[in-house]
Scaffold this motif. Structure first.
Motif, PDB file in Angstrom:
ATOM      1  N   HIS A 245      27.989  26.635  -5.578  1.00  0.00           N
ATOM      2  CA  HIS A 245      28.152  25.673  -4.484  1.00  0.00           C
ATOM      3  C   HIS A 245      27.863  26.330  -3.128  1.00  0.00           C
ATOM      4  O   HIS A 245      27.397  25.666  -2.192  1.00  0.00           O
ATOM      5  CB  HIS A 245      29.569  25.102  -4.501  1.00  0.00           C
ATOM      6  N   ILE A 246      28.098  27.626  -3.022  1.00  0.00           N
ATOM      7  CA  ILE A 246      27.802  28.330  -1.772  1.00  0.00           C
ATOM      8  C   ILE A 246      26.296  28.397  -1.546  1.00  0.00           C
ATOM      9  O   ILE A 246      25.788  28.163  -0.427  1.00  0.00           O
ATOM     10  CB  ILE A 246      28.426  29.739  -1.790  1.00  0.00           C
ATOM     11  N   TYR A 247      25.556  28.709  -2.634  1.00  0.00           N
ATOM     12  CA  TYR A 247      24.092  28.766  -2.508  1.00  0.00           C
ATOM     13  C   TYR A 247      23.519  27.388  -2.179  1.00  0.00           C
ATOM     14  O   TYR A 247      22.557  27.263  -1.407  1.00  0.00           O
ATOM     15  CB  TYR A 247      23.482  29.311  -3.791  1.00  0.00           C
ATOM     16  N   ARG A 248      24.073  26.356  -2.774  1.00  0.00           N
ATOM     17  CA  ARG A 248      23.564  25.012  -2.496  1.00  0.00           C
ATOM     18  C   ARG A 248      23.787  24.624  -1.040  1.00  0.00           C
ATOM     19  O   ARG A 248      22.918  24.011  -0.393  1.00  0.00           O
ATOM     20  CB  ARG A 248      24.255  24.010  -3.422  1.00  0.00           C
ATOM     21  N   GLU A 249      24.946  24.980  -0.509  1.00  0.00           N
ATOM     22  CA  GLU A 249      25.223  24.655   0.887  1.00  0.00           C
ATOM     23  C   GLU A 249      24.381  25.502   1.833  1.00  0.00           C
ATOM     24  O   GLU A 249      23.928  25.013   2.886  1.00  0.00           O
ATOM     25  CB  GLU A 249      26.714  24.853   1.167  1.00  0.00           C
ATOM     26  N   ALA A 250      24.155  26.757   1.462  1.00  0.00           N
ATOM     27  CA  ALA A 250      23.388  27.638   2.342  1.00  0.00           C
ATOM     28  C   ALA A 250      21.924  27.233   2.405  1.00  0.00           C
ATOM     29  O   ALA A 250      21.267  27.368   3.454  1.00  0.00           O
ATOM     30  CB  ALA A 250      23.513  29.082   1.873  1.00  0.00           C
ATOM     31  N   PHE A 251      21.366  26.713   1.285  1.00  0.00           N
ATOM     32  CA  PHE A 251      19.943  26.363   1.244  1.00  0.00           C
ATOM     33  C   PHE A 251      19.728  24.853   1.277  1.00  0.00           C
ATOM     34  O   PHE A 251      18.715  24.354   0.743  1.00  0.00           O
ATOM     35  CB  PHE A 251      19.299  26.955  -0.015  1.00  0.00           C
ATOM     36  N   SER A 252      20.643  24.134   1.910  1.00  0.00           N
ATOM     37  CA  SER A 252      20.479  22.689   2.141  1.00  0.00           C
ATOM     38  C   SER A 252      20.236  21.927   0.844  1.00  0.00           C
ATOM     39  O   SER A 252      19.337  21.057   0.779  1.00  0.00           O
ATOM     40  CB  SER A 252      19.335  22.433   3.137  1.00  0.00           C
ATOM     41  N   ALA A 258      13.027  21.574   3.576  1.00  0.00           N
ATOM     42  CA  ALA A 258      13.990  22.013   4.596  1.00  0.00           C
ATOM     43  C   ALA A 258      14.111  23.529   4.623  1.00  0.00           C
ATOM     44  O   ALA A 258      14.164  24.148   5.697  1.00  0.00           O
ATOM     45  CB  ALA A 258      15.355  21.375   4.331  1.00  0.00           C
ATOM     46  N   VAL A 259      14.141  24.159   3.468  1.00  0.00           N
ATOM     47  CA  VAL A 259      14.275  25.619   3.407  1.00  0.00           C
ATOM     48  C   VAL A 259      13.009  26.285   3.940  1.00  0.00           C
ATOM     49  O   VAL A 259      13.073  27.355   4.579  1.00  0.00           O
ATOM     50  CB  VAL A 259      14.591  26.076   1.968  1.00  0.00           C
ATOM     51  N   ALA A 260      11.846  25.681   3.700  1.00  0.00           N
ATOM     52  CA  ALA A 260      10.592  26.273   4.169  1.00  0.00           C
ATOM     53  C   ALA A 260      10.516  26.314   5.693  1.00  0.00           C
ATOM     54  O   ALA A 260       9.748  27.121   6.256  1.00  0.00           O
ATOM     55  CB  ALA A 260       9.414  25.495   3.606  1.00  0.00           C
ATOM     56  N   LYS A 261      11.321  25.522   6.394  1.00  0.00           N
ATOM     57  CA  LYS A 261      11.290  25.468   7.862  1.00  0.00           C
ATOM     58  C   LYS A 261      12.329  26.394   8.506  1.00  0.00           C
ATOM     59  O   LYS A 261      12.474  26.346   9.734  1.00  0.00           O
ATOM     60  CB  LYS A 261      11.530  24.038   8.322  1.00  0.00           C
ATOM     61  N   TYR A 262      13.056  27.175   7.699  1.00  0.00           N
ATOM     62  CA  TYR A 262      14.062  28.058   8.280  1.00  0.00           C
ATOM     63  C   TYR A 262      13.385  29.097   9.180  1.00  0.00           C
ATOM     64  O   TYR A 262      12.361  29.704   8.815  1.00  0.00           O
ATOM     65  CB  TYR A 262      14.845  28.779   7.183  1.00  0.00           C
ATOM     66  N   THR A 263      13.982  29.287  10.350  1.00  0.00           N
ATOM     67  CA  THR A 263      13.502  30.325  11.274  1.00  0.00           C
ATOM     68  C   THR A 263      14.288  31.614  11.050  1.00  0.00           C
ATOM     69  O   THR A 263      15.270  31.656  10.291  1.00  0.00           O
ATOM     70  CB  THR A 263      13.663  29.848  12.728  1.00  0.00           C
ATOM     71  N   ASN A 287       9.621  31.689  -0.990  1.00  0.00           N
ATOM     72  CA  ASN A 287       9.279  30.956  -2.216  1.00  0.00           C
ATOM     73  C   ASN A 287       9.170  29.458  -1.946  1.00  0.00           C
ATOM     74  O   ASN A 287       8.344  28.765  -2.573  1.00  0.00           O
ATOM     75  CB  ASN A 287      10.324  31.227  -3.295  1.00  0.00           C
ATOM     76  N   ALA A 288       9.989  28.942  -1.046  1.00  0.00           N
ATOM     77  CA  ALA A 288       9.885  27.518  -0.700  1.00  0.00           C
ATOM     78  C   ALA A 288       8.526  27.214  -0.073  1.00  0.00           C
ATOM     79  O   ALA A 288       7.902  26.183  -0.367  1.00  0.00           O
ATOM     80  CB  ALA A 288      11.028  27.139   0.258  1.00  0.00           C
ATOM     81  N   CYS A 289       8.061  28.116   0.765  1.00  0.00           N
ATOM     82  CA  CYS A 289       6.716  27.922   1.354  1.00  0.00           C
ATOM     83  C   CYS A 289       5.631  27.977   0.292  1.00  0.00           C
ATOM     84  O   CYS A 289       4.659  27.206   0.326  1.00  0.00           O
ATOM     85  CB  CYS A 289       6.466  28.978   2.418  1.00  0.00           C
ATOM     86  N   ARG A 290       5.780  28.878  -0.679  1.00  0.00           N
ATOM     87  CA  ARG A 290       4.780  28.988  -1.739  1.00  0.00           C
ATOM     88  C   ARG A 290       4.801  27.746  -2.647  1.00  0.00           C
ATOM     89  O   ARG A 290       3.758  27.328  -3.170  1.00  0.00           O
ATOM     90  CB  ARG A 290       5.043  30.238  -2.583  1.00  0.00           C
ATOM     91  N   ILE A 291       5.979  27.153  -2.842  1.00  0.00           N
ATOM     92  CA  ILE A 291       6.072  25.935  -3.660  1.00  0.00           C
ATOM     93  C   ILE A 291       5.336  24.788  -2.973  1.00  0.00           C
ATOM     94  O   ILE A 291       4.670  23.959  -3.637  1.00  0.00           O
ATOM     95  CB  ILE A 291       7.555  25.583  -3.927  1.00  0.00           C
ATOM     96  N   LEU A 292       5.408  24.725  -1.666  1.00  0.00           N
ATOM     97  CA  LEU A 292       4.654  23.689  -0.937  1.00  0.00           C
ATOM     98  C   LEU A 292       3.154  23.860  -1.146  1.00  0.00           C
ATOM     99  O   LEU A 292       2.406  22.859  -1.268  1.00  0.00           O
ATOM    100  CB  LEU A 292       5.007  23.742   0.551  1.00  0.00           C
ATOM    101  N   GLU A 293       2.693  25.094  -1.197  1.00  0.00           N
ATOM    102  CA  GLU A 293       1.272  25.339  -1.459  1.00  0.00           C
ATOM    103  C   GLU A 293       0.898  24.923  -2.884  1.00  0.00           C
ATOM    104  O   GLU A 293      -0.189  24.376  -3.114  1.00  0.00           O
ATOM    105  CB  GLU A 293       0.962  26.811  -1.235  1.00  0.00           C
ATOM    106  N   VAL A 294       1.784  25.214  -3.848  1.00  0.00           N
ATOM    107  CA  VAL A 294       1.516  24.822  -5.235  1.00  0.00           C
ATOM    108  C   VAL A 294       1.480  23.304  -5.368  1.00  0.00           C
ATOM    109  O   VAL A 294       0.678  22.746  -6.134  1.00  0.00           O
ATOM    110  CB  VAL A 294       2.579  25.441  -6.166  1.00  0.00           C
ATOM    111  N   ARG A 295       2.308  22.623  -4.611  1.00  0.00           N
ATOM    112  CA  ARG A 295       2.301  21.150  -4.651  1.00  0.00           C
ATOM    113  C   ARG A 295       0.936  20.603  -4.216  1.00  0.00           C
ATOM    114  O   ARG A 295       0.451  19.615  -4.794  1.00  0.00           O
ATOM    115  CB  ARG A 295       3.395  20.601  -3.746  1.00  0.00           C
ATOM    116  N   ARG A 296       0.356  21.209  -3.235  1.00  0.00           N
ATOM    117  CA  ARG A 296      -0.958  20.736  -2.781  1.00  0.00           C
ATOM    118  C   ARG A 296      -2.028  20.970  -3.827  1.00  0.00           C
ATOM    119  O   ARG A 296      -2.995  20.197  -3.907  1.00  0.00           O
ATOM    120  CB  ARG A 296      -1.331  21.439  -1.472  1.00  0.00           C
ATOM    121  N   ASP A 297      -1.856  22.001  -4.666  1.00  0.00           N
ATOM    122  CA  ASP A 297      -2.874  22.294  -5.681  1.00  0.00           C
ATOM    123  C   ASP A 297      -2.636  21.565  -6.996  1.00  0.00           C
ATOM    124  O   ASP A 297      -3.588  21.147  -7.670  1.00  0.00           O
ATOM    125  CB  ASP A 297      -2.913  23.797  -5.942  1.00  0.00           C
ATOM    126  N   PHE A 298      -1.354  21.415  -7.410  1.00  0.00           N
ATOM    127  CA  PHE A 298      -1.052  20.854  -8.732  1.00  0.00           C
ATOM    128  C   PHE A 298      -0.272  19.544  -8.663  1.00  0.00           C
ATOM    129  O   PHE A 298      -0.040  18.921  -9.701  1.00  0.00           O
ATOM    130  CB  PHE A 298      -0.226  21.862  -9.548  1.00  0.00           C
TER     131      PHE A 298
END
Length: 384
Positions: A245-252, A258-263, A287-298
């Motif tokens: 539950h801590i990880y879920r709250e920390a990564f929205s 949302a996680v890919a936009k973390y500064t 990894n969240a940013c890389r998943i967005l790239e995979v979404r565009r390809d697959f």
């Protein structure tokens, strides 16, 4: 000329006549056999009544040879040789010459001599009297044989763990119900995977019975299990699941966008606020940013990872938990492709744990009821 005053002379009776002869020519009288001394009798532990009754016949008996000497030795020490009957030894007793002559004499009480044969001696050496070393050895061998037969008869018969597993399942159900989760579904009459024991954490048992091995196609849940698999390295699943539950709250809620936009400032705030390692947070954001790239390809991250197994979960069919590997050739190939795409914390071991968690491979033991549940779930998802 004979001098009757000679001291060396002597008179002897020869053929009924007295004959004068030197004293050295006299015939010595036969010595009468003397009975044994009392000290020797005590050392031989012979009864006094037997000694007095046997002293006279022993002195008057003529000198024999062979078996007669052996019988006299047996009579002198009766405690050395037990009275073994000749019929038990399987041989006919042969009386000695002295015993044949003494048979005519009247028998006195306590003067019965045992008849010992060589066949009886041989039987005594083989069998041994009760309480001897040979008897103890025979008893020990008999006990060892009985124990060996008992072990062979009960080989492989161990107590069933169904009752213990039932208690664990009941505990996990109560824990999940108290937490507001769905009750744990477990077949009490069947065995779970062998790595689930009576000492397993109820949270881990609930995870095994509800999630582990079920096919997952949702991107957010795949992202969550990929992150938890990377964090689990060097720790155990129970500790990670208790902090889930801590990880879920920390990564929205593991929202990929949302996680890919973390500064960098947000990542430092999350690390300080939730007590998480900053490197773990940066890896999850990458990894969240890389998943967005995979979404565009697959189209989706789920299609990408399920394409490595031809959209059908692997089913090795392990019978023993020790046969389950920590990595496979399939996890190595997926790891290489993801590393090439820029993913972090995706080694072959982490990828194999990820594949087990999201159902890419059904690593439940064939004896576990969850193996059939996961197989049927994959079949229904393919049909849909």
């Amino acid at each position: 000329m004979c001098n009757s005053n000679v001291k060396s002379a002597g008179v002897a009776q020869i053929a009924g006549r007295p004959v004068l002869q030197p004293a050295g020519n006299r015939v010595a009288a036969t010595e009468v056999a003397r009975p044994l001394k009392k000290s020797l009798q005590k050392s031989l532990s012979m009864p006094a009544s037997y000694d007095n009754a046997a002293a006279a016949p022993a002195a008057a008996a003529p000198k024999n040879t062979g078996a007669g000497d052996f019988a006299r030795a047996a009579a002198a020490a009766p405690y050395l040789l037990p009275p073994t009957p000749a019929k038990a030894a399987g041989a006919r007793a042969v009386p000695s010459v002295g015993a044949e002559k003494n048979r005519k004499a009247p028998k006195k009480a306590g003067a019965v001599l045992p008849v010992v044969t060589f066949a009886a001696l041989e039987a005594f050496e083989v069998a041994g009297p009760a309480g001897s070393i040979a008897a103890a050895q025979r008893e020990h061998v008999t006990q060892a044989q009985a124990q060996r037969k008992s072990r062979i008869a009960h080989y492989g018969r161990t107590a069933s763990f169904s009752r213990v597993e039932g208690r664990v399942g009941a505990t996990a159900t109560a824990t999940a119900a108290a937490a507001g989760a769905a009750p744990v579904v477990a077949a009490l009459d069947e065995k779970r995977c062998s790595f689930i024991t009576a000492y397993s954490d109820p949270v881990y048992v609930a995870y095994h019975d509800e999630e582990w091995g079920l096919p997952v196609h949702d991107d957010e849940l795949l992202f969550e299990m990929l992150t938890l698999s990377g964090v689990q390295v060097g720790a155990d699943w129970a500790s990670i699941l208790r902090r889930r539950h801590i990880y879920r709250e920390a990564f929205s809620g593991f929202d990929v966008e949302a996680v890919a936009k973390y500064t960098e400032k947000q990542m430092a705030s999350v690390s300080a606020g939730f007590g998480l390692d900053l490197g773990t947070i940066r890896g999850a954001v990458n990894n969240a940013c890389r998943i967005l790239e995979v979404r565009r390809d697959f189209g989706s991250f789920g299609k990408y990872v399920w394409g490595f197994v031809n959209h059908k979960p692997l089913s090795p069919g392990y019978k023993y938990s020790r046969k389950i590997p920590v990595k496979t050739s399939k996890s190595e190939s997926i790891s290489k492709d993801m590393v090439r795409r820029g993913f972090r914390f995706v080694g072959p071991t982490v990828l194999h744990s990820f594949m087990q968690a999201v159902g890419l491979t059904n690593d439940h033991l064939v004896s576990c009821p969850r193996h059939r549940v996961c197989s049927s779930s994959s079949s229904s998802s393919d049909a849909a």
